[in-house]
Design an enzyme around this catalytic site. Sequence first.
Site, mmCIF file in Angstrom:
data_model
loop_
_atom_site.group_PDB
_atom_site.id
_atom_site.type_symbol
_atom_site.label_atom_id
_atom_site.label_comp_id
_atom_site.label_asym_id
_atom_site.label_seq_id
_atom_site.Cartn_x
_atom_site.Cartn_y
_atom_site.Cartn_z
ATOM 1 C CG ASP A 1 -1.770 1.211 1.347
ATOM 2 O OD1 ASP A 1 -2.429 1.538 0.358
ATOM 3 O OD2 ASP A 1 -1.790 1.870 2.408
ATOM 4 C CB SER A 2 0.135 4.787 -0.611
ATOM 5 O OG SER A 2 -1.056 4.796 0.155
ATOM 6 C CB CYS B 1 -2.802 1.202 -2.510
ATOM 7 S SG CYS B 1 -2.986 2.948 -2.844
ATOM 8 C CB CYS C 1 -10.132 5.021 0.092
ATOM 9 S SG CYS C 1 -8.673 5.692 0.916
ATOM 10 C CG HIS D 1 -6.799 5.661 5.168
ATOM 11 N ND1 HIS D 1 -6.012 5.081 4.201
ATOM 12 C CD2 HIS D 1 -5.950 6.288 6.031
ATOM 13 C CE1 HIS D 1 -4.738 5.345 4.463
ATOM 14 N NE2 HIS D 1 -4.680 6.080 5.563
ATOM 15 C CD GLU E 1 -2.315 8.257 7.039
ATOM 16 O OE1 GLU E 1 -1.303 8.946 7.155
ATOM 17 O OE2 GLU E 1 -2.384 7.239 6.324
HETATM 18 N N1 DGL Z 1 -4.052 3.806 0.157
HETATM 19 C C1 DGL Z 1 -4.710 4.892 -0.553
HETATM 20 C C2 DGL Z 1 -5.914 4.337 -1.303
HETATM 21 O O1 DGL Z 1 -6.493 3.335 -0.956
HETATM 22 C C3 DGL Z 1 -5.116 5.997 0.408
HETATM 23 C C4 DGL Z 1 -3.951 6.794 0.953
HETATM 24 C C5 DGL Z 1 -3.182 7.520 -0.134
HETATM 25 O O2 DGL Z 1 -3.723 8.498 -0.708
HETATM 26 O O3 DGL Z 1 -2.079 7.114 -0.416
HETATM 27 O O4 DGL Z 1 -6.305 4.921 -2.288
#
Ligand code: DGL
Length: 267
Positions: free
Chosen positions: A13-14, A76, A187, A189, A155
């Site tokens: 993931d990011s 992600c 997403c 989160h 976050e």
């Molecule tokens: N992990 C990203 C997503 O699911 C969210 C956080 C980011 O913007 O990197 O799109």
Amino acid sequence: MELLRNRPIGIFDSGVGGLTVVKNVCKYLPKEDIIYFGDTARVPYGNKSRATVIRFTHEIMTFMMKQKVKMVVVACNTASSFSLSILKKTYPVPVVGVIDAGVERAIRFSSKGKIGVIGTSSTIFSQAYEKRLAKIAPEYGLISKSCPLFVPLVENKLINDDITYRIAKKYLIPLTKKGIDTLILGCTHYPILKNVIKKIMKDVKLIDSSSAVAKKVKKMLKHMDMETSRRNRKSRIKYYVSDDAKGFCGIAGVFLREKIKAKKVII
Ligand code: DGL
């Protein structure tokens, strides 16, 4: 020689958000080892361009190949939206993203055929959800909305805060007027904000892509006869990040409800 089936599953993931996928993979596949990579030095991906995200994901895939994983889950949504088809064609292991699993689940639950999706600006801009739905169920309608403030709210641990509720109302009330019966949380989160989202989207079924993708991974491993044959030990999860591990470990508890250790690597 180590059996292919006993290699770990790679999940990336990011940043920290992909831990929602780790949690579900642990739930549905408790015996599998996992290598997690969070690109914390370059997060967020949600406001970055296609070319940049594709470059980042190739670098992460190279790291995953060195770790000898048997499969990679792109946890992600933004990375799945921009890179999945390219990664699938480039690497010699199965690569699974979160978009297909979320869409497939939404179709199963939507009775009126009107589905909503919320995600980062880049995910919504990419139209990845629209494209997938048009391919597998063109008779369904999709309404999308980017909710860029949700990631920083999570976050900063403002999960049930009044400010989060007010921002959620601003984003979601227009969606309630469109008659959707199912909403994909597109997403990593957003599942953390389920309670707040549910207060506004009262009669709407929320689709959590992280559990949908974990179930898909389980099915795929079974189908490919690639489930681990190790039965006699607890699974091992290794966490890697691209920036200092402290911040990552601090917020990880919100996603995993347990303390973890992570190692910084240069990829
Ligand atoms: N992990 C990203 C997503 O699911 C969210 C956080 C980011 O913007 O990197 O799109």
